[in-house]
Design a protein around this motif. Structure first.
Motif, PDB file in Angstrom:
ATOM      1  N   UNK A  29      18.175  77.624  44.129  1.00 29.01           N
ATOM      2  CA  UNK A  29      17.017  77.065  43.426  1.00 29.01           C
ATOM      3  C   UNK A  29      17.129  77.456  41.958  1.00 29.01           C
ATOM      4  N   UNK A  30      17.244  76.446  41.105  1.00 31.06           N
ATOM      5  CA  UNK A  30      17.554  76.668  39.698  1.00 31.06           C
ATOM      6  C   UNK A  30      19.043  76.490  39.482  1.00 31.06           C
ATOM      7  N   UNK A  50      28.694  79.025  51.889  1.00 26.66           N
ATOM      8  CA  UNK A  50      28.787  77.808  51.083  1.00 26.66           C
ATOM      9  C   UNK A  50      27.387  77.386  50.666  1.00 26.66           C
ATOM     10  N   UNK A  51      27.305  76.708  49.525  1.00 27.80           N
ATOM     11  CA  UNK A  51      26.043  76.159  49.050  1.00 27.80           C
ATOM     12  C   UNK A  51      25.884  74.770  49.656  1.00 27.80           C
ATOM     13  N   UNK A  52      24.804  74.584  50.393  1.00 28.94           N
ATOM     14  CA  UNK A  52      24.574  73.303  51.064  1.00 28.94           C
ATOM     15  C   UNK A  52      23.535  72.454  50.351  1.00 28.94           C
ATOM     16  N   UNK A  53      22.751  73.072  49.445  1.00 26.79           N
ATOM     17  CA  UNK A  53      21.720  72.322  48.737  1.00 26.79           C
ATOM     18  C   UNK A  53      21.375  73.054  47.448  1.00 26.79           C
ATOM     19  N   UNK A  54      20.904  72.277  46.467  1.00 29.37           N
ATOM     20  CA  UNK A  54      20.460  72.855  45.199  1.00 29.37           C
ATOM     21  C   UNK A  54      19.177  72.169  44.770  1.00 29.37           C
ATOM     22  N   UNK A  55      18.361  72.918  44.006  1.00 30.72           N
ATOM     23  CA  UNK A  55      17.064  72.425  43.542  1.00 30.72           C
ATOM     24  C   UNK A  55      16.942  72.674  42.048  1.00 30.72           C
ATOM     25  N   UNK A  56      16.494  71.665  41.310  1.00 31.29           N
ATOM     26  CA  UNK A  56      16.176  71.842  39.892  1.00 31.29           C
ATOM     27  C   UNK A  56      15.282  70.693  39.458  1.00 31.29           C
ATOM     28  N   UNK A  57      14.362  70.972  38.553  1.00 26.52           N
ATOM     29  CA  UNK A  57      13.469  69.926  38.063  1.00 26.52           C
ATOM     30  C   UNK A  57      14.149  69.020  37.048  1.00 26.52           C
ATOM     31  N   UNK A  91      18.592  81.239  47.449  1.00 28.91           N
ATOM     32  CA  UNK A  91      18.956  81.988  46.251  1.00 28.91           C
ATOM     33  C   UNK A  91      18.063  81.516  45.105  1.00 28.91           C
ATOM     34  N   UNK A  92      17.117  82.368  44.686  1.00 28.25           N
ATOM     35  CA  UNK A  92      16.205  82.016  43.593  1.00 28.25           C
ATOM     36  C   UNK A  92      16.818  82.433  42.264  1.00 28.25           C
ATOM     37  N   UNK A  93      17.265  81.437  41.499  1.00 27.40           N
ATOM     38  CA  UNK A  93      17.876  81.668  40.196  1.00 27.40           C
ATOM     39  C   UNK A  93      17.055  80.970  39.117  1.00 27.40           C
TER      40      UNK A  93
END
Length: 383
Positions: A29-30, A50-57, A91-93
């Motif tokens: 996230x971020x 592995x990273x399966x998803x990502x979030x960002x505005x 993972x909060x980034x």
């Protein structure tokens, strides 16, 4: 009844989860600078994670990040990701002011959170996360990666065992002397207690402070000063503290964003040896130096030769331990109680600096304004 939000970016349907013991599935996230560091270190874990998803505005930054790291699914809203995914780790980034609400949302879904520092803006927020964790099937861990280098592991084990070859801890130095120009504070979320939580005490020196406490143990009392001397910020740009530990050892702590020759310097003076670490943003074994007291060369050298070697500090080092803990069904380090020791000292440094009085551990509770904000009722220079 809560309605289910939909992703604002079109995404494919989630794939079936892979066996947990083989691959830890992570949602980031971020997607800013620190997320890029995390992604690189996750990539180094190979098939363990592995990273399966990502979030960002920011859709453009999100798309670029996902393309760079071959991330299959992307979302512009955290709730949309939480509705669609069941990652092993979130993972909060994101900027500090977002952490509390995001962590609570993840814990409400029984997900485990690994959160960048500073994890919260106040002790009150940390306790809100603790309450959410208590009712969750997930857990909350803080990014304090300097705990996990082999040098720190080695020294921590010697201190925990009260190894007579080093002797009792007497005093320590904890200096985070960094440099940030005026332009650094042009980023909107930097430079205020409301959004960033604090200056170098909270956002920079916290790493070294946490490392010292993780090695030498709990603190008892602090006397501190802080000031805004040069930077266009509402927070401090320098602080200094004298911390007394439960062991009786005394630690001097200096945090600065005004130091052109940047360094992170730790020094531990024991009865029979001085152990020093100098680095900037991460250390290796060769960054540690041990100086025996006269007549103690052989036992001190023998003591330092024990324990792990070869592991630099960094996000990769902590992530490796986090993934192993999750595979074993255990909460990952650094836990909320571990984090609270460090966060309470940071709050106490601000409280002492802004009130001019010593602060003891446990003194900052719900009756104190410093429980709710690191600047209490406001920094002196805001008056």
């Amino acid at each position: 009844m809560k309605t289910t939000p939909t992703p604002t970016v079109a995404v494919p349907s989630p794939r079936p989860a892979e066996p947990h013991a083989r691959t830890c599935q992570i949602a980031v996230v971020g997607t800013g600078g620190i997320a890029t560091v995390h992604a690189g270190d996750i990539d180094r874990l190979g098939d363990r994670a592995r990273i399966v998803a990502a979030v960002d505005t920011d859709p453009d930054r999100l798309t670029e990040f996902c393309a760079r790291w071959s991330i299959p699914r992307q979302y512009t809203k955290l709730e949309a990701m939480l509705d669609a995914e069941r990652p092993d780790l979130v993972d909060l980034a994101t900027p500090p002011g977002l952490h509390t609400a995001q962590a609570i949302a993840c814990l409400a879904r029984d997900l485990t959170v690994w959160c960048e520092k500073p994890p919260v803006l106040s002790l009150a927020e940390l306790d809100q996360i603790a309450a959410a964790e208590a009712g969750s099937g997930g857990s909350f861990a803080t990014v304090f990666q300097h705990r996990f280098g082999s040098g720190a592991q080695r020294l921590r084990a010697l201190v925990a065992a009260a190894d007579p070859r080093l002797g009792a801890p007497m005093t320590a130095v904890c200096h985070t002397l960094w440099y940030r120009p005026d332009e650094y504070f042009h980023v909107p979320w930097r430079g205020s207690f409301e959004v960033e939580g604090g200056g170098p005490t909270m956002g920079h020196g916290i790493h070294q402070i946490d490392l010292v406490l993780s090695i030498l143990g709990d603190w008892r009392e602090v006397v501190a000063v802080a000031d805004r001397r040069a930077r266009p910020t509402r927070t401090e740009d320098v602080s200094a503290a004298l911390v007394t530990l439960d062991s009786g050892a005394v630690v001097t702590v200096l945090n600065s964003l005004l130091s052109p020759r940047e360094t992170s310097y730790l020094r531990f003076d024991f009865a029979h040896a001085t152990v020093e670490l100098e680095h900037l943003y991460g250390y290796r074994d060769e960054d540690w130096r041990v100086t025996p007291a006269p007549g103690h060369a052989d036992p001190v050298t023998e003591a330092w030769a024990d324990g792990p070697t070869g592991q630099p500090s960094g996000h990769h080092a902590q992530l490796s331990v986090v993934v192993s803990a999750l595979a074993a069904g255990q909460p990952p380090p650094v836990t909320l109680p571990d984090t609270r020791v460090t966060m309470e000292l940071v709050a106490a440094i601000y409280a002492s600096a802004f009130t001019g009085a010593p602060v003891r551990r446990g003194q900052i509770d719900e009756t104190s304004s410093f429980y709710y904000r690191m600047d209490g009722n406001g920094a002196p220079w805001e008056a």
